[in-house]
Scaffold this active site. Structure first.
Site, PDB file in Angstrom:
ATOM      1  N   LYS A 107       0.809  -1.199   0.000  1.00 20.55           N
ATOM      2  CA  LYS A 107       0.000   0.000   0.000  1.00 20.55           C
ATOM      3  C   LYS A 107       0.851   1.262   0.000  1.00 20.55           C
ATOM      4  CE  LYS A 107      -3.398  -2.197   3.037  1.00 20.55           C
ATOM      5  NZ  LYS A 107      -3.957  -2.160   4.414  1.00 20.55           N
ATOM      6  N   GLU A 109       7.703   2.781  -6.011  1.00 21.66           N
ATOM      7  CA  GLU A 109       7.794   2.195  -4.667  1.00 21.66           C
ATOM      8  C   GLU A 109       8.048   3.290  -3.636  1.00 21.66           C
ATOM      9  OE1 GLU A 109       7.030   0.261  -2.535  1.00 21.66           O
ATOM     10  OE2 GLU A 109       8.323  -1.495  -2.372  1.00 21.66           O
ATOM     11  N   ASP A 110       7.615   3.052  -2.413  1.00 23.04           N
ATOM     12  CA  ASP A 110       7.812   4.033  -1.347  1.00 23.04           C
ATOM     13  C   ASP A 110       9.237   4.024  -0.806  1.00 23.04           C
ATOM     14  OD1 ASP A 110       7.597   1.526  -0.167  1.00 23.04           O
ATOM     15  OD2 ASP A 110       5.977   2.068   1.199  1.00 23.04           O
ATOM     16  N   ASP A 113      14.605  -0.805   1.180  1.00 21.00           N
ATOM     17  CA  ASP A 113      15.297  -1.019   2.449  1.00 21.00           C
ATOM     18  C   ASP A 113      16.339  -2.121   2.232  1.00 21.00           C
ATOM     19  OD1 ASP A 113      15.766  -0.885   5.226  1.00 21.00           O
ATOM     20  OD2 ASP A 113      14.089  -2.174   5.710  1.00 21.00           O
ATOM     21  N   PHE A 138      13.245   4.171  11.248  1.00 23.78           N
ATOM     22  CA  PHE A 138      11.947   3.714  10.777  1.00 23.78           C
ATOM     23  C   PHE A 138      11.079   4.915  10.429  1.00 23.78           C
ATOM     24  CE2 PHE A 138       7.770   1.857  10.690  1.00 23.78           C
ATOM     25  CZ  PHE A 138       8.013   0.691   9.972  1.00 23.78           C
ATOM     26  N   ASP A 176       3.606   3.351   6.711  1.00 23.64           N
ATOM     27  CA  ASP A 176       2.851   3.055   7.935  1.00 23.64           C
ATOM     28  C   ASP A 176       3.698   2.407   9.016  1.00 23.64           C
ATOM     29  OD1 ASP A 176       3.148   0.474   6.597  1.00 23.64           O
ATOM     30  OD2 ASP A 176       1.782  -0.251   8.158  1.00 23.64           O
ATOM     31  N   ARG A 189      -0.121   6.621   7.731  1.00 17.03           N
ATOM     32  CA  ARG A 189       0.012   6.804   6.278  1.00 17.03           C
ATOM     33  C   ARG A 189      -0.451   8.198   5.848  1.00 17.03           C
ATOM     34  NH1 ARG A 189       1.069   1.691   4.032  1.00 17.03           N
ATOM     35  NH2 ARG A 189      -0.003  -0.042   5.009  1.00 17.03           N
TER      36      ARG A 189
HETATM   37  P1  5GP Z   1      12.743  -4.347   1.828  1.00 14.97           P
HETATM   38  O1  5GP Z   1      12.239  -5.623   1.222  1.00 14.97           O
HETATM   39  O2  5GP Z   1      13.497  -3.471   0.859  1.00 14.97           O
HETATM   40  O3  5GP Z   1      13.540  -4.604   3.079  1.00 14.97           O
HETATM   41  O4  5GP Z   1      11.508  -3.579   2.383  1.00 14.97           O
HETATM   42  C1  5GP Z   1      10.672  -2.919   1.582  1.00 14.97           C
HETATM   43  C2  5GP Z   1       9.345  -2.701   2.245  1.00 14.97           C
HETATM   44  O5  5GP Z   1       9.453  -2.688   3.683  1.00 14.97           O
HETATM   45  C3  5GP Z   1       8.847  -1.340   1.864  1.00 14.97           C
HETATM   46  O6  5GP Z   1       8.073  -1.401   0.701  1.00 14.97           O
HETATM   47  C4  5GP Z   1       8.074  -0.936   3.084  1.00 14.97           C
HETATM   48  O7  5GP Z   1       6.762  -1.430   2.978  1.00 14.97           O
HETATM   49  C5  5GP Z   1       8.766  -1.619   4.237  1.00 14.97           C
HETATM   50  N1  5GP Z   1       9.715  -0.717   4.910  1.00 14.97           N
HETATM   51  C6  5GP Z   1      11.061  -0.724   4.868  1.00 14.97           C
HETATM   52  N2  5GP Z   1      11.585   0.265   5.598  1.00 14.97           N
HETATM   53  C7  5GP Z   1      10.532   0.936   6.106  1.00 14.97           C
HETATM   54  C8  5GP Z   1      10.415   2.099   6.941  1.00 14.97           C
HETATM   55  O8  5GP Z   1      11.368   2.752   7.371  1.00 14.97           O
HETATM   56  N3  5GP Z   1       9.152   2.486   7.248  1.00 14.97           N
HETATM   57  C9  5GP Z   1       8.052   1.825   6.792  1.00 14.97           C
HETATM   58  N4  5GP Z   1       6.868   2.296   7.165  1.00 14.97           N
HETATM   59  N5  5GP Z   1       8.119   0.736   6.011  1.00 14.97           N
HETATM   60  C10 5GP Z   1       9.352   0.305   5.661  1.00 14.97           C
HETATM   61 MG    MG Z   2       6.099  -0.931   0.278  1.00 15.39          MG
END
Ligand code: 5GP
Ligand code: MG
Length: 175
Positions: free
Chosen positions: A43, A99-100, A103, A152, A159, A165
């Protein structure tokens, strides 16, 4: 909403506006003459995507894919699943994934791989934020908004347990 949560603004809305506008110029430069299909990852990307598309003044289409990677809280499970896939074919399309946050990179590497198998003409990534210090999987971000510290983040679509959000700023959620 948790009234005990400590938030501080990292990127206020005016700064986000300037950055989204810069990204829109980059995307316009590259796609104005080849109508892209923007795929938002739900989302978290919905606020960013909504602002971005309203700055793109050329033909385009929008789709969404919903993934699950984080279960509850802040810990990634490391396992990604497509919860809601694409409604139509992307074969031969110029696809731009929106993408938001990137990470560890596990989520986006998974979805890029999933989409690549569907044979788009091109496949690029536009990410609002990047947390490079946490990367476990190599990912190329073609259009990047902000590089962020290992904190974070919530707000502007992001969220914590489905809360925050709706904050207009990107904020750090303190422990
Ligand atoms: P990744 O697979 O790259 O570790 O994580 C990606 C997903 O984890 C993002 O699309 C997001 O939904 C969530 N995520 C990673 N870091 C954060 C953060 O700092 N805050 C939030 N709210 N979600 C995060
Ligand atoms: Mg995401």
């Amino acid at each position: 909403m948790d009234s005990q949560a400590k938030l501080h603004s990292l990127f206020p809305r005016v700064e986000i506006e300037a950055t989204v506008s810069r990204l829109a110029s980059e995307v316009t430069r590259d796609y104005h003459d080849k109508p892209p299909l923007l795929i938002g990852i739900l989302k978290g990307s919905f606020v960013f995507l909504a602002d971005l598309v309203r700055l793109l003044n050329f033909p385009l289409e929008v789709e969404f894919v919903r993934l699950s990677s984080y279960g509850v809280g802040r810990q990634t499970s490391g396992k990604v699943k497509v919860v809601q896939g694409l409604g139509s074919s992307i074969k031969g399309r110029d696809v731009l994934v929106v993408e938001d946050i990137v990470d560890t990179g596990i989520t986006i590497a998974f979805i890029l791989d999933y989409l690549k198998k569907k044979k788009p003409a091109s496949l690029r990534l536009c990410a609002l934020t990047d947390k490079p210090s946490r990367r476990r999987v190599q990912v190329t971000i073609d259009y990047l908004g902000f590089t962020v510290p290992d904190k974070f983040l919530v707000g502007y679509g992001l969220d914590f347990d489905e809360q925050f959000r709706n904050l207009p700023d990107i904020c750090v959620l303190e422990d």
